[in-house]
Motif scaffolding. Structure first.
Motif, mmCIF file in Angstrom:
data_model
loop_
_atom_site.group_PDB
_atom_site.id
_atom_site.type_symbol
_atom_site.label_atom_id
_atom_site.label_comp_id
_atom_site.label_asym_id
_atom_site.label_seq_id
_atom_site.Cartn_x
_atom_site.Cartn_y
_atom_site.Cartn_z
ATOM 1 N N TYR A 216 0.828 -1.206 0.000
ATOM 2 C CA TYR A 216 0.000 0.000 0.000
ATOM 3 C C TYR A 216 0.862 1.255 0.000
ATOM 4 N N ILE A 217 2.147 1.084 0.204
ATOM 5 C CA ILE A 217 3.047 2.222 0.377
ATOM 6 C C ILE A 217 3.365 2.860 -0.980
ATOM 7 N N GLY A 218 3.354 4.189 -1.040
ATOM 8 C CA GLY A 218 3.652 4.898 -2.274
ATOM 9 C C GLY A 218 5.108 4.733 -2.678
ATOM 10 N N PRO A 219 5.408 4.629 -3.981
ATOM 11 C CA PRO A 219 6.795 4.427 -4.423
ATOM 12 C C PRO A 219 7.729 5.553 -4.024
ATOM 13 N N GLU A 220 7.193 6.770 -3.822
ATOM 14 C CA GLU A 220 8.062 7.886 -3.416
ATOM 15 C C GLU A 220 8.599 7.703 -1.998
ATOM 16 N N MET A 221 7.975 6.807 -1.221
ATOM 17 C CA MET A 221 8.506 6.508 0.105
ATOM 18 C C MET A 221 9.806 5.719 0.003
ATOM 19 N N ILE A 222 9.995 5.048 -1.113
ATOM 20 C CA ILE A 222 11.190 4.239 -1.330
ATOM 21 C C ILE A 222 12.246 5.014 -2.094
ATOM 22 N N SER A 223 11.816 5.771 -3.120
ATOM 23 C CA SER A 223 12.758 6.557 -3.924
ATOM 24 C C SER A 223 12.134 7.894 -4.269
ATOM 25 N N ARG A 224 12.872 8.978 -4.000
ATOM 26 C CA ARG A 224 12.355 10.322 -4.240
ATOM 27 C C ARG A 224 12.286 10.644 -5.735
ATOM 28 N N CYS A 225 12.783 9.761 -6.585
ATOM 29 C CA CYS A 225 12.698 10.018 -8.024
ATOM 30 C C CYS A 225 11.251 9.943 -8.501
ATOM 31 N N PHE A 226 10.365 9.376 -7.680
ATOM 32 C CA PHE A 226 8.948 9.312 -8.025
ATOM 33 C C PHE A 226 8.179 10.541 -7.535
ATOM 34 N N GLY A 227 8.874 11.471 -6.914
ATOM 35 C CA GLY A 227 8.236 12.688 -6.438
ATOM 36 C C GLY A 227 8.400 12.853 -4.943
ATOM 37 N N PRO A 228 8.020 14.020 -4.417
ATOM 38 C CA PRO A 228 8.148 14.267 -2.974
ATOM 39 C C PRO A 228 7.087 13.504 -2.182
ATOM 40 N N ILE A 229 7.382 13.270 -0.932
ATOM 41 C CA ILE A 229 6.403 12.666 -0.025
ATOM 42 C C ILE A 229 5.397 13.740 0.361
ATOM 43 N N SER A 230 4.123 13.434 0.181
ATOM 44 C CA SER A 230 3.067 14.405 0.456
ATOM 45 C C SER A 230 1.785 13.644 0.759
ATOM 46 N N ASN A 231 0.664 14.372 0.798
ATOM 47 C CA ASN A 231 -0.600 13.676 1.016
ATOM 48 C C ASN A 231 -0.971 12.779 -0.163
ATOM 49 N N LYS A 232 -0.256 12.908 -1.293
ATOM 50 C CA LYS A 232 -0.479 11.997 -2.418
ATOM 51 C C LYS A 232 -0.056 10.564 -2.061
ATOM 52 N N SER A 233 0.744 10.413 -0.992
ATOM 53 C CA SER A 233 1.091 9.063 -0.536
ATOM 54 C C SER A 233 -0.152 8.353 -0.016
ATOM 55 N N ASP A 234 -1.041 9.082 0.657
ATOM 56 C CA ASP A 234 -2.320 8.515 1.089
ATOM 57 C C ASP A 234 -3.204 8.185 -0.103
ATOM 58 N N VAL A 235 -3.120 9.004 -1.162
ATOM 59 C CA VAL A 235 -3.919 8.750 -2.371
ATOM 60 C C VAL A 235 -3.504 7.413 -2.983
ATOM 61 N N TYR A 236 -2.198 7.156 -3.035
ATOM 62 C CA TYR A 236 -1.706 5.880 -3.571
ATOM 63 C C TYR A 236 -2.256 4.722 -2.736
ATOM 64 N N SER A 237 -2.143 4.819 -1.420
ATOM 65 C CA SER A 237 -2.630 3.751 -0.543
ATOM 66 C C SER A 237 -4.125 3.543 -0.715
ATOM 67 N N PHE A 238 -4.872 4.637 -0.851
ATOM 68 C CA PHE A 238 -6.308 4.535 -1.057
ATOM 69 C C PHE A 238 -6.602 3.842 -2.384
ATOM 70 N N GLY A 239 -5.806 4.134 -3.419
ATOM 71 C CA GLY A 239 -6.000 3.485 -4.706
ATOM 72 C C GLY A 239 -5.810 1.981 -4.622
ATOM 73 N N MET A 240 -4.790 1.537 -3.902
ATOM 74 C CA MET A 240 -4.569 0.103 -3.729
ATOM 75 C C MET A 240 -5.716 -0.524 -2.947
ATOM 76 N N LEU A 241 -6.203 0.185 -1.924
ATOM 77 C CA LEU A 241 -7.365 -0.285 -1.165
ATOM 78 C C LEU A 241 -8.593 -0.367 -2.067
ATOM 79 N N LEU A 242 -8.770 0.635 -2.906
ATOM 80 C CA LEU A 242 -9.917 0.689 -3.809
ATOM 81 C C LEU A 242 -9.925 -0.515 -4.752
ATOM 82 N N LEU A 243 -8.770 -0.869 -5.294
ATOM 83 C CA LEU A 243 -8.681 -2.006 -6.196
ATOM 84 C C LEU A 243 -9.004 -3.315 -5.472
ATOM 85 N N GLU A 244 -8.561 -3.427 -4.232
ATOM 86 C CA GLU A 244 -8.881 -4.636 -3.470
ATOM 87 C C GLU A 244 -10.379 -4.723 -3.186
ATOM 88 N N MET A 245 -10.992 -3.589 -2.875
ATOM 89 C CA MET A 245 -12.425 -3.583 -2.620
ATOM 90 C C MET A 245 -13.204 -3.912 -3.890
#
Length: 374
Positions: A216-245
């Motif tokens: 569920y973790i956003g790729p920017e948490m692993i490498s900053r080349c994917f962008g800065p850490i922001s509230n978009k990290s929650d958006v990524y996690s929500f997207g993964m949750l959404l697909l599972e639902m």
């Protein structure tokens, strides 16, 4: 004589530092009595939980017990924090933020206890437990009736954390286990142990360590080349949750018969992309709501954070019809032979930094909600 004297000075210094920390917490908590959740004595906690008789769960942050508040026979969940998870500044930080939030899709902090290093959190009780109990076992024919309401509720709860508070709160651990359901199956965002507080006008959140749950973790948490850490990290996690639902299954299934079906985001993207955007509604044999949730979920899990929508934009997409949705670009990991591993890792503290520099934003500022597996 030097050795005993050195030991005495060391112990005196340690005691002095401990007393300063405790006194700072005490001073703040006295000020909170008229502003936030109720403060309980530890003897009250013992009475509320009937001597800790009914245990709901246990995790790295502490144990959770069912309790009853009198008068009124109000059911609550009481989390007893371990001594290693009671940093004073984090405890203060959460009470002054989550303790004042009264939003229908965020679990409410009812009260707390702080006596020396014995600390506890009292939350509203969620009788239907966590979402993961249902999305992987629901009868699909009856699932869709409630699914859209649950999805929108979760999205509104996260959006409130990002936009509805004086300071934005980034959760960093959105997953099925951290969404609780009340007796009417209204979803509540829970477990703020990894959350971080930052000014609302900040486009990024300063971080010194990775946090979250793999899968569920956003790729920017692993490498900053994917962008800065922001509230978009929650958006990524929500997207993964959404697909599972939407799929009613874990995104990663290493035991699937074929690699093309082992990773649900990859499979669903391949299926949906076979049709033109205008024909998405007539694509593969899916329920219409499943198709819509998959398209929104795929937008949320774009690899670069700036390519993802905000949570307010996500809500707009969820409320729109499927005909108004565009097919997102392919996330580059959505290849047929890519099956990411899905493992969780645990953080060392229940109150891990809403803000590691909380003193810079609040001079004195408890986060956490009850997740069944804690």
């Amino acid at each position: 004589m030097l050795a005993p004297m050195s030991m005495f000075i060391f112990l005196a210094h340690k005691y002095w530092k401990t007393r300063i920390a405790i006194d700072a917490v005490e001073k703040f908590l006295r000020m909170q009595l008229m502003l936030g959740p109720t403060r309980y004595a530890y003897t009250d906690i013992i009475a509320i939980t009937n001597h800790f008789r009914d245990k709901l769960g246990e995790g790295g942050y502490g144990s959770v017990y069912k309790g009853v508040l009198l008068p009124g026979n109000i059911h609550v969940a009481v989390k007893i924090l371990g001594n290693s998870n009671c940093k004073g500044e984090d405890f203060i930080s959460g009470i002054s933020t989550i303790g004042r939030i009264h939003q229908i899709n965020v679990v409410r902090l009812v009260g707390f206890c702080a006596e020396e290093k014995r600390r506890a959190l009292v939350y509203e009780y969620m009788p239907n437990g966590s979402l993961d109990k249902y999305i992987f076992s629901f009868e699909r024919s009856s699932y869709w009736d409630k699914l859209n309401e649950i999805v929108l509720g979760i999205a509104r709860g996260i959006n409130y954390l990002h936009q509805g508070c004086d300071m934005q709160i980034v959760h960093f651990d959105i997953k099925p286990e951290n969404i609780l359901l009340d007796n009417n199956f209204i979803p509540k965002v829970a477990d703020f142990g990894l959350a971080k507080l930052s000014p609302r006008d900040n486009s990024f959140v300063p971080m010194s360590a990775m946090r979250g749950t793999i899968g569920y973790i956003g790729p920017e948490m692993i490498s900053r080349c994917f962008g800065p850490i922001s509230n978009k990290s929650d958006v990524y996690s929500f997207g993964m949750l959404l697909l599972e639902m939407a799929g009613g299954r874990r995104n990663s299934n290493p035991h699937a018969e074929s690699s093309s079906q082992a990773y649900y985001p990859s499979w669903v993207y391949s299926q949906l992309s076979r049709q033109e955007v205008s024909e998405i509604g007539d694509a593969v044999d899916m329920h219409e709501l499943e198709k819509k949730l998959c398209i929104v979920g795929l937008w949320c899990i774009q690899m670069r954070s700036h390519d993802r929508p905000t949570m307010s934009e996500v809500i707009e997409m969820l409320e729109a019809g499927i005909d108004g949705l565009e097919m997102p670009p392919r996330p580059f990991f959505c290849g047929d032979d890519h099956v990411p591993e899905a493992d969780s890792y645990y953080m060392p503290s229940e109150m891990t930094a809403i803000s590691e520099d909380v003193e810079d934003t609040y001079t004195s500022s408890e986060m956490t909600a009850v997740s069944e597996d804690m």
